[in-house]
Enzyme design. Structure first.
Site, PDB file in Angstrom:
ATOM      1  N   TYR A   1       0.838  -1.204   0.000  1.00 40.09           N
ATOM      2  CA  TYR A   1       0.000   0.000   0.000  1.00 40.09           C
ATOM      3  C   TYR A   1       0.873   1.254   0.000  1.00 40.09           C
ATOM      4  O   TYR A   1       0.621   2.200  -0.737  1.00 40.09           O
ATOM      5  CB  TYR A   1      -0.914   0.002   1.240  1.00 40.09           C
ATOM      6  CG  TYR A   1      -1.966   1.075   1.186  1.00 40.09           C
ATOM      7  CD1 TYR A   1      -3.253   0.787   0.722  1.00 40.09           C
ATOM      8  CD2 TYR A   1      -1.690   2.384   1.588  1.00 40.09           C
ATOM      9  CE1 TYR A   1      -4.223   1.773   0.654  1.00 40.09           C
ATOM     10  CE2 TYR A   1      -2.655   3.370   1.527  1.00 40.09           C
ATOM     11  CZ  TYR A   1      -3.921   3.061   1.067  1.00 40.09           C
ATOM     12  OH  TYR A   1      -4.882   4.040   0.995  1.00 40.09           O
TER      13      TYR A   1
ATOM     14  N   PHE B   1      -6.546  20.249 -24.657  1.00 41.41           N
ATOM     15  CA  PHE B   1      -7.237  18.974 -24.860  1.00 41.41           C
ATOM     16  C   PHE B   1      -8.635  19.061 -24.222  1.00 41.41           C
ATOM     17  O   PHE B   1      -8.838  19.829 -23.279  1.00 41.41           O
ATOM     18  CB  PHE B   1      -6.425  17.850 -24.218  1.00 41.41           C
ATOM     19  CG  PHE B   1      -6.992  16.488 -24.464  1.00 41.41           C
ATOM     20  CD1 PHE B   1      -7.028  15.958 -25.742  1.00 41.41           C
ATOM     21  CD2 PHE B   1      -7.507  15.740 -23.420  1.00 41.41           C
ATOM     22  CE1 PHE B   1      -7.570  14.701 -25.969  1.00 41.41           C
ATOM     23  CE2 PHE B   1      -8.049  14.479 -23.649  1.00 41.41           C
ATOM     24  CZ  PHE B   1      -8.080  13.962 -24.922  1.00 41.41           C
ATOM     25  N   ASP B   2      -9.599  18.264 -24.706  1.00 36.62           N
ATOM     26  CA  ASP B   2     -10.982  18.470 -24.242  1.00 36.62           C
ATOM     27  C   ASP B   2     -11.186  18.223 -22.739  1.00 36.62           C
ATOM     28  O   ASP B   2     -11.915  18.959 -22.095  1.00 36.62           O
ATOM     29  CB  ASP B   2     -12.019  17.714 -25.101  1.00 36.62           C
ATOM     30  CG  ASP B   2     -11.687  16.252 -25.286  1.00 36.62           C
ATOM     31  OD1 ASP B   2     -10.786  15.750 -24.593  1.00 36.62           O
ATOM     32  OD2 ASP B   2     -12.347  15.599 -26.119  1.00 36.62           O
TER      33      ASP B   2
ATOM     34  N   ASP C   1       1.139  19.717 -20.723  1.00 39.06           N
ATOM     35  CA  ASP C   1       0.232  18.576 -20.852  1.00 39.06           C
ATOM     36  C   ASP C   1       1.028  17.602 -21.722  1.00 39.06           C
ATOM     37  O   ASP C   1       1.145  17.782 -22.936  1.00 39.06           O
ATOM     38  CB  ASP C   1      -1.076  19.009 -21.519  1.00 39.06           C
ATOM     39  CG  ASP C   1      -2.037  17.846 -21.680  1.00 39.06           C
ATOM     40  OD1 ASP C   1      -1.607  16.690 -21.485  1.00 39.06           O
ATOM     41  OD2 ASP C   1      -3.205  18.084 -22.021  1.00 39.06           O
TER      42      ASP C   1
ATOM     43  N   ALA D   1       1.136  14.241 -22.584  1.00 36.37           N
ATOM     44  CA  ALA D   1       0.726  12.899 -23.024  1.00 36.37           C
ATOM     45  C   ALA D   1       1.654  12.338 -24.106  1.00 36.37           C
ATOM     46  O   ALA D   1       2.040  11.179 -24.066  1.00 36.37           O
ATOM     47  CB  ALA D   1      -0.711  12.932 -23.531  1.00 36.37           C
TER      48      ALA D   1
ATOM     49  N   LYS E   1      -0.620   7.150 -23.438  1.00 39.11           N
ATOM     50  CA  LYS E   1      -0.018   7.454 -24.735  1.00 39.11           C
ATOM     51  C   LYS E   1       1.471   7.083 -24.663  1.00 39.11           C
ATOM     52  O   LYS E   1       1.805   5.911 -24.708  1.00 39.11           O
ATOM     53  CB  LYS E   1      -0.250   8.923 -25.100  1.00 39.11           C
ATOM     54  CG  LYS E   1      -1.664   9.222 -25.597  1.00 39.11           C
ATOM     55  CD  LYS E   1      -2.656   9.390 -24.502  1.00 39.11           C
ATOM     56  CE  LYS E   1      -3.991   9.905 -24.977  1.00 39.11           C
ATOM     57  NZ  LYS E   1      -4.580  10.852 -24.038  1.00 39.11           N
TER      58      LYS E   1
ATOM     59  N   HIS F   1     -21.300  13.155 -28.410  1.00 34.41           N
ATOM     60  CA  HIS F   1     -20.778  12.242 -29.430  1.00 34.41           C
ATOM     61  C   HIS F   1     -20.612  10.802 -28.930  1.00 34.41           C
ATOM     62  O   HIS F   1     -20.706   9.866 -29.701  1.00 34.41           O
ATOM     63  CB  HIS F   1     -19.445  12.757 -29.987  1.00 34.41           C
ATOM     64  CG  HIS F   1     -18.391  12.971 -28.949  1.00 34.41           C
ATOM     65  ND1 HIS F   1     -18.462  13.994 -28.026  1.00 34.41           N
ATOM     66  CD2 HIS F   1     -17.270  12.283 -28.664  1.00 34.41           C
ATOM     67  CE1 HIS F   1     -17.407  13.925 -27.236  1.00 34.41           C
ATOM     68  NE2 HIS F   1     -16.665  12.892 -27.588  1.00 34.41           N
TER      69      HIS F   1
HETATM   70  C1  LIG Z   1      -5.421  11.671 -23.491  1.00 34.19           C
HETATM   71  C2  LIG Z   1      -5.075  13.051 -23.135  1.00 34.19           C
HETATM   72  C3  LIG Z   1      -5.488  13.628 -21.929  1.00 34.19           C
HETATM   73  C4  LIG Z   1      -6.390  12.905 -20.947  1.00 34.19           C
HETATM   74  O1  LIG Z   1      -5.831  11.756 -20.492  1.00 34.19           O
HETATM   75  P1  LIG Z   1      -6.681  10.452 -20.078  1.00 34.19           P
HETATM   76  O2  LIG Z   1      -5.635   9.478 -19.710  1.00 34.19           O
HETATM   77  O3  LIG Z   1      -7.500  10.052 -21.255  1.00 34.19           O
HETATM   78  O4  LIG Z   1      -7.532  10.868 -18.918  1.00 34.19           O
HETATM   79  C5  LIG Z   1      -5.094  14.918 -21.658  1.00 34.19           C
HETATM   80  N1  LIG Z   1      -4.348  15.623 -22.532  1.00 34.19           N
HETATM   81  C6  LIG Z   1      -3.930  15.102 -23.702  1.00 34.19           C
HETATM   82  C7  LIG Z   1      -3.106  15.916 -24.638  1.00 34.19           C
HETATM   83  C8  LIG Z   1      -4.294  13.818 -24.050  1.00 34.19           C
HETATM   84  O5  LIG Z   1      -3.907  13.320 -25.250  1.00 34.19           O
END
Ligand SMILES: *Cc1c(COP(=O)(O)O)cnc(C)c1O
Length: 458
Positions: A72, A124-125, A215, A217, A258, A450
């Site tokens: 843990y 990102f959304d 950000d 990813a 990613k 969507h």
């Molecule tokens: C996928 C992604 C996110 C969100 O990450 P999740 O693991 O899907 O929650 C945030 N910013 C970017 C640029 C992404 O490609």
């Protein structure tokens, strides 16, 4: 003869995928309201819905899974990951989270307040969602070149420094918690940000006393493009470039699904100890104790290994080469796509493909459905359905571009699979003049429609 390049891996395990007939697919997609999210995966032959958490792990990552320490607190797998975050990414403090948006939630819970503004390149959304959920505003400062799909600018993810400075001048420092640089810029098509731009954004932000967060990813793919396209970096290793990129940031959020090369996971990194303590508390509320953050020990271990693998040049070359291969095939067939080809997906320009389908009938979704019926290939609409309705008028918002995204999972499909996808699109392109009507909405949810929308043929 110069020997051709080839992938730096071989296949140890395979997973069966299922071919279906056109008649079956026509029936299935009709039953599912012409929404590709509703399809069971065994009704899809090649799945290009997303590259998020859908890639293949290496044998070493699977070995790490077996060795995961499920303690843990203070798990060995956590310590392994901490070592990689310190040495490969260069951040002294970090928290694991269950995925990228969870890292956003933890960080923004501390830093983002009502009426704040968060400038950056196309957020990102989920990032935008987490900002707007807190009644703050995301301000898009991406360079104008990003919005012209034929402009061959090598770094279409760059931030326009004039736009950014305008934001810094228009708002008091207290109302700007940070600037967010998304690498690569997902929303503008997996387009990279140059090292020069990152440096310039950092210098400008320093002058105004604003922190810079990434950000991150697709940070490794961004580093690859820097090596390929920015002269002074061609002799640097990917790991050196990654370290330098991150050196200009005060922290980062990362979806590990990613470039972390895992199926689930996220990270939040920072330099400031006080911020780390504050985020740690928030993490405990939302995610779990600071040494696991909503993940199993084995997930942490696989991620540590994944980060080491994704920052190697041969891996990245194989990754980006697949995306470019598909993109170049489509270009050779005369199919309109977004250029230059980005890091993780090919974006087909539906407005210039299905020219007879009115915008009110959702050309990109229509094309996605045509592709599925033709071939069993699943892509995703990045267009009017995704853009949702205007909150006030409740009318459809028509974005500048209406795109079909074909995202390539990492280390998953072969070049023959990509040939198949390209051939399927070419068949549709050859009969595009016959496609004159699209889809209409039968049912939709209030937000993020969507995912669950039901449509029928017009
Ligand atoms: C996928 C992604 C996110 C969100 O990450 P999740 O693991 O899907 O929650 C945030 N910013 C970017 C640029 C992404 O490609």
């Amino acid at each position: 003869m110069e020997l051709p390049w080839a992938e730096p891996y071989k296949v140890k395990m395979v997973e069966e995928i299922f071919m279906s007939s056109r008649e079956q697919r026509e029936k299935w997609i009709e039953e599912e309201g012409n929404n590709l999210f509703n399809l069971a995966s065994d009704r899809v032959f090649i799945d290009l819905l997303t590259d998020s958490g859908t890639g293949a792990m290496s044998d070493r990552q699977w070995a790490e899974i077996m060795m995961g320490d499920e303690s843990y607190a203070g798990s060995q797998s956590y310590l392994k990951l901490r070592e990689v975050v310190r040495h490969t990414l260069g951040f002294p403090y970090f928290l694991p989270t269950h995925q990228g948006r969870a890292a956003e939630n933890v960080l923004f819970s501390i830093l983002v307040k009502e009426n704040n503004v968060v400038p950056g390149n196309s957020h990102f959304d989920t990032t935008k969602g987490h900002i707007e959920f807190r009644k703050a505003h995301a301000i898009d400062c991406t360079i104008e070149e990003a919005f012209d799909i034929n402009n061959l600018h090598p770094f279409k993810g760059n931030i326009d420094l004039e736009k950014l400075e305008e934001v810094y001048k228009a708002h008091p420092k207290e109302n700007i918690p940070f600037c967010m640089i998304t690498v690569t810029c997902n929303s503008s098509g997996g387009q990279p940000v140059s090292m020069q731009n990152i440096k310039d954004v950092k210098a400008l932000s320093d002058r105004y006393g604003i922190p810079v967060f990434f950000d991150a990813a697709r940070f490794a793919e961004n580093a690859y493009f820097i090596k390929e396209r920015e002269d002074e970096y061609q002799d640097k290793t990917i790991k050196e470039i990654v370290k330098e990129m991150f050196s200009y940031g005060d922290g980062f959020t990362m979806s590990a699904k990613k470039d972390g090369l895992v199926n689930i996971g996220g990270l939040l990194g920072m330099r400031n100890e006080q911020l780390y303590r504050a985020c740690g508390n928030m993490g405990i509320i939302y995610e779990g104790f600071i040494t696991y953050g909503g993940l199993a020990g084995r997930d942490l271990a696989a991620l540590a290994q994944g980060l080491l693998e994704s920052t190697e040049l041969p891996y990245l070359k194989a990754r980006i080469d697949q995306v470019e291969y598909l993109g170049n095939k489509l270009i050779a067939y005369g199919i309109p796509i977004q250029k230059p080809i980005g890091g993780h997906a090919v974006f087909v320009d539906a407005l210039n493909f299905l020219t007879h389908v009115p915008r009110e009938e959702y050309p990109a979704q229509t094309l996605a459905i045509e592709l599925y019926k033709e071939s069993g290939v699943r892509g995703v609409e990045i267009g009017t359905l995704l853009a949702d309705r205007d909150p006030e008028t409740r009318k459809d918002r028509f974005p500048k571009l209406e795109l079909l995204r074909l995202a390539i999972p990492r280390r998953t499909y072969s070049y023959k699979h990509l040939d198949y996808v390209a051939a399927a699109l070419k068949n549709i392109f050859d009969r595009r003049e016959e496609i004159r009507s699209g889809l209409e909405i039968v049912w939709e949810s209030e937000i993020l429609r969507h995912f669950t929308i039901l449509l029928k043929k017009k």
